[in-house]
Design a protein around this motif. Sequence first.
Motif, short mmCIF file in Angstrom:
data_model
loop_
_atom_site.label_atom_id
_atom_site.label_comp_id
_atom_site.label_asym_id
_atom_site.label_seq_id
_atom_site.Cartn_x
_atom_site.Cartn_y
_atom_site.Cartn_z
N ALA A 22 12.40 -35.80 -0.60
CA ALA A 22 11.08 -35.98 0.01
C ALA A 22 10.73 -34.84 0.98
N ILE A 23 11.49 -33.75 0.93
CA ILE A 23 11.21 -32.62 1.83
C ILE A 23 9.83 -32.06 1.53
N ASN A 24 9.14 -31.63 2.55
CA ASN A 24 7.76 -31.17 2.36
C ASN A 24 7.66 -29.73 1.88
N ASN A 25 8.74 -28.97 2.00
CA ASN A 25 8.68 -27.54 1.67
C ASN A 25 9.97 -27.11 0.97
N PRO A 26 10.21 -27.61 -0.25
CA PRO A 26 11.46 -27.26 -0.93
C PRO A 26 11.59 -25.78 -1.24
N GLY A 27 10.48 -25.06 -1.25
CA GLY A 27 10.51 -23.62 -1.48
C GLY A 27 10.53 -22.80 -0.22
N ASP A 137 4.57 -23.01 7.98
CA ASP A 137 4.88 -23.14 6.56
C ASP A 137 6.17 -22.42 6.16
N ALA A 138 6.86 -21.86 7.15
CA ALA A 138 8.21 -21.35 6.93
C ALA A 138 9.22 -22.27 7.61
N THR A 139 8.78 -23.53 7.82
CA THR A 139 9.68 -24.59 8.26
C THR A 139 9.60 -25.72 7.24
#
Length: 200
Positions: A22-27, A137-139
């Motif tokens: 469920a992570i919001n930023n897998p990339g 967006d880098a977190t």
Amino acid sequence: MRTALLVIDVQESFRQRPIWAAINNPGIVDRIDPLVEAARANGDLVAWIRHIEPGTGNVFDPALGFVEYLPGLKPAAGEPELLKTSHNAFTTTNLQQELTAQGVGRVVVTGIRTEQCCETTARVASDLGYETVFVTDATATNPIEHRDAPAGRDLAEILADPRTLGTAAIVERTEYALAGRFATVTDAASAVRDWRGAGA
């Protein structure tokens, strides 16, 4: 003024937890890599921080082998690598001494988790007098269960609970808390442009 990019806890430990689904930023690595390249190209510092909990037997215990950077991230020779046991990157490391020795006056915060180790590091950095930039967006982060939620629920139960705080709300709260108080809030593309502009 020299800048340091802080890469905080972008490690395999988090991918070993069921909540990673469920992570919001897998990339996240794809967001951080251009920042690393821009910092290096400008002659700035990249500092690598990982979280450890020795002797616990959990995914942050170095003995289990998960305290490694996510694939695609690799420190260059001479870049500081620090291991922390606190939420922020300063209290249990020599990060401040490293930044002072390198003439750093500005830090750029990235990593996992948005509202925990990243936000806490940004607050401490600001209090220590660093100009602080938070690259949202880098977190990355995951949903947070309500404080009164029963322990041991699976991911489906956590996500189905209307009291669970979703990632969009977590990010929004973090940005509101930091902006104008502790940090300049920005995105990765803007931060890269700023670095390129500084080097021009």
